[in-house]
Write an enzyme that holds these catalytic residues in place. Structure first.
Site, PDB file in Angstrom:
ATOM      1  N   ASP A  33       0.852  -1.189   0.000  1.00 26.58           N
ATOM      2  CA  ASP A  33       0.000   0.000   0.000  1.00 26.58           C
ATOM      3  C   ASP A  33       0.892   1.245   0.000  1.00 26.58           C
ATOM      4  O   ASP A  33       1.913   1.311   0.679  1.00 26.58           O
ATOM      5  CB  ASP A  33      -0.918  -0.006   1.228  1.00 26.58           C
ATOM      6  CG  ASP A  33      -2.059   0.983   1.087  1.00 26.58           C
ATOM      7  OD1 ASP A  33      -3.206   0.534   1.001  1.00 26.58           O
ATOM      8  OD2 ASP A  33      -1.803   2.214   1.068  1.00 26.58           O
ATOM      9  N   ASN A  89     -12.711  -3.015   3.215  1.00 26.39           N
ATOM     10  CA  ASN A  89     -13.649  -1.898   3.320  1.00 26.39           C
ATOM     11  C   ASN A  89     -14.710  -2.097   2.246  1.00 26.39           C
ATOM     12  O   ASN A  89     -14.383  -2.360   1.080  1.00 26.39           O
ATOM     13  CB  ASN A  89     -12.916  -0.577   3.117  1.00 26.39           C
ATOM     14  CG  ASN A  89     -11.956  -0.277   4.266  1.00 26.39           C
ATOM     15  OD1 ASN A  89     -12.235  -0.610   5.408  1.00 26.39           O
ATOM     16  ND2 ASN A  89     -10.829   0.334   3.951  1.00 26.39           N
ATOM     17  N   GLN A  96     -14.250   2.680   1.805  1.00 31.00           N
ATOM     18  CA  GLN A  96     -13.742   2.166   0.537  1.00 31.00           C
ATOM     19  C   GLN A  96     -13.580   3.313  -0.460  1.00 31.00           C
ATOM     20  O   GLN A  96     -14.488   4.137  -0.640  1.00 31.00           O
ATOM     21  CB  GLN A  96     -14.707   1.112  -0.048  1.00 31.00           C
ATOM     22  CG  GLN A  96     -14.142   0.431  -1.293  1.00 31.00           C
ATOM     23  CD  GLN A  96     -15.009  -0.716  -1.815  1.00 31.00           C
ATOM     24  OE1 GLN A  96     -16.109  -0.966  -1.292  1.00 31.00           O
ATOM     25  NE2 GLN A  96     -14.531  -1.397  -2.833  1.00 31.00           N
ATOM     26  N   VAL A  98     -11.448   2.610  -3.518  1.00 36.95           N
ATOM     27  CA  VAL A  98     -11.188   1.984  -4.815  1.00 36.95           C
ATOM     28  C   VAL A  98     -12.197   0.838  -4.976  1.00 36.95           C
ATOM     29  O   VAL A  98     -12.195  -0.120  -4.193  1.00 36.95           O
ATOM     30  CB  VAL A  98      -9.742   1.445  -4.907  1.00 36.95           C
ATOM     31  CG1 VAL A  98      -9.508   0.789  -6.271  1.00 36.95           C
ATOM     32  CG2 VAL A  98      -8.729   2.559  -4.666  1.00 36.95           C
ATOM     33  N   HIS A 102     -10.479  -5.626  -3.035  1.00 38.90           N
ATOM     34  CA  HIS A 102      -9.105  -5.802  -2.548  1.00 38.90           C
ATOM     35  C   HIS A 102      -9.138  -6.024  -1.051  1.00 38.90           C
ATOM     36  O   HIS A 102     -10.006  -5.505  -0.356  1.00 38.90           O
ATOM     37  CB  HIS A 102      -8.239  -4.579  -2.873  1.00 38.90           C
ATOM     38  CG  HIS A 102      -8.789  -3.299  -2.321  1.00 38.90           C
ATOM     39  ND1 HIS A 102      -9.801  -2.613  -2.953  1.00 38.90           N
ATOM     40  CD2 HIS A 102      -8.492  -2.601  -1.200  1.00 38.90           C
ATOM     41  CE1 HIS A 102     -10.094  -1.526  -2.257  1.00 38.90           C
ATOM     42  NE2 HIS A 102      -9.325  -1.496  -1.162  1.00 38.90           N
ATOM     43  N   HIS A 104      -6.891  -5.584   2.481  1.00 43.66           N
ATOM     44  CA  HIS A 104      -5.721  -5.024   3.163  1.00 43.66           C
ATOM     45  C   HIS A 104      -5.168  -6.121   4.073  1.00 43.66           C
ATOM     46  O   HIS A 104      -5.916  -6.696   4.870  1.00 43.66           O
ATOM     47  CB  HIS A 104      -6.121  -3.848   4.050  1.00 43.66           C
ATOM     48  CG  HIS A 104      -6.671  -2.667   3.319  1.00 43.66           C
ATOM     49  ND1 HIS A 104      -5.924  -1.542   3.065  1.00 43.66           N
ATOM     50  CD2 HIS A 104      -7.906  -2.431   2.798  1.00 43.66           C
ATOM     51  CE1 HIS A 104      -6.677  -0.647   2.428  1.00 43.66           C
ATOM     52  NE2 HIS A 104      -7.883  -1.166   2.257  1.00 43.66           N
TER      53      HIS A 104
HETATM   54  P1  AMP Z   1      -9.783   1.339   0.297  1.00 40.45           P
HETATM   55  O1  AMP Z   1      -9.841   2.681   0.989  1.00 40.45           O
HETATM   56  O2  AMP Z   1     -10.115   0.188   1.157  1.00 40.45           O
HETATM   57  O3  AMP Z   1     -10.544   1.371  -1.014  1.00 40.45           O
HETATM   58  O4  AMP Z   1      -8.238   1.132  -0.026  1.00 40.45           O
HETATM   59  C1  AMP Z   1      -7.559   1.698  -1.110  1.00 40.45           C
HETATM   60  C2  AMP Z   1      -6.090   1.674  -0.753  1.00 40.45           C
HETATM   61  O5  AMP Z   1      -5.347   1.808  -1.949  1.00 40.45           O
HETATM   62  C3  AMP Z   1      -5.633   2.785   0.191  1.00 40.45           C
HETATM   63  O6  AMP Z   1      -5.092   2.212   1.384  1.00 40.45           O
HETATM   64  C4  AMP Z   1      -4.568   3.532  -0.628  1.00 40.45           C
HETATM   65  O7  AMP Z   1      -3.478   3.966   0.167  1.00 40.45           O
HETATM   66  C5  AMP Z   1      -4.152   2.474  -1.637  1.00 40.45           C
HETATM   67  N1  AMP Z   1      -3.613   2.988  -2.888  1.00 40.45           N
HETATM   68  C6  AMP Z   1      -4.152   3.939  -3.698  1.00 40.45           C
HETATM   69  N2  AMP Z   1      -3.387   4.129  -4.785  1.00 40.45           N
HETATM   70  C7  AMP Z   1      -2.341   3.262  -4.674  1.00 40.45           C
HETATM   71  C8  AMP Z   1      -1.203   2.978  -5.476  1.00 40.45           C
HETATM   72  N3  AMP Z   1      -0.979   3.615  -6.631  1.00 40.45           N
HETATM   73  N4  AMP Z   1      -0.330   2.032  -5.046  1.00 40.45           N
HETATM   74  C9  AMP Z   1      -0.541   1.380  -3.889  1.00 40.45           C
HETATM   75  N5  AMP Z   1      -1.607   1.599  -3.083  1.00 40.45           N
HETATM   76  C10 AMP Z   1      -2.483   2.532  -3.462  1.00 40.45           C
END
Ligand code: AMP
Length: 122
Positions: A33, A89, A96, A98, A102, A104
């Site tokens: 991350d 999430n 959430q 993205v 996925h 974590h």
């Molecule tokens: P969520 O908030 O559960 O959707 O998690 C999305 C996660 O993606 C967050 O913890 C971000 O820090 C991570 N993230 C976003 N862009 C990138 C990236 N380019 N490379 C690695 N992690 C990322």
């Protein structure tokens, strides 16, 4: 699919955006991350764009969800002490950001941060 509809994770999977990849198989990828919340903070991501969140994945392909969990365990053993927290999430209200399913994977190698840390900040 138009670029604007593709998730940032699809672009990482396609090699269009760099990431610190620690695992890559036919169906899953895992990378660090970009904003880690623990000593080890990985994201394990199915390569398919079909599922927006873990509830959709569980309903649509439970075998892939099981594979994801097994990969999380294997990576926590490889990169930390084997103990880990797995977080999905699900929905904007739960944090959430993205909408490409996925997990974590958080592990602190026997430290205190996971026991004391807040779940709300992920
Ligand atoms: P969520 O908030 O559960 O959707 O998690 C999305 C996660 O993606 C967050 O913890 C971000 O820090 C991570 N993230 C976003 N862009 C990138 C990236 N380019 N490379 C690695 N992690 C990322």
């Amino acid at each position: 699919m138009a670029d604007t509809e593709r998730s940032i994770f699809s672009r990482i999977i396609a090699g269009e955006i760099p990431a610190d990849v620690v695992f890559d198989s036919d169906r899953l990828i895992a990378f660090r991350d970009i904003a880690p919340k623990a000593r080890l903070h990985l994201l394990v991501v199915p390569k398919t764009e079909e599922y927006r969140d873990v509830a959709e994945l569980a309903a649509g392909d439970p075998g892939l969800l099981a594979e994801l969990v097994a990969t999380a365990k294997h990576l926590a053993e490889e990169h930390s002490d084997g103990d880990f927290r797995l977080i999905f999430n699900t929905g904007a209200g739960a944090g959430q950001t993205v909408f490409h399913v996925h997990a974590h994977v958080l592990s602190d190698n026997g430290g205190e941060s996971l026991r004391e840390g807040s779940l709300a900040e992920l």
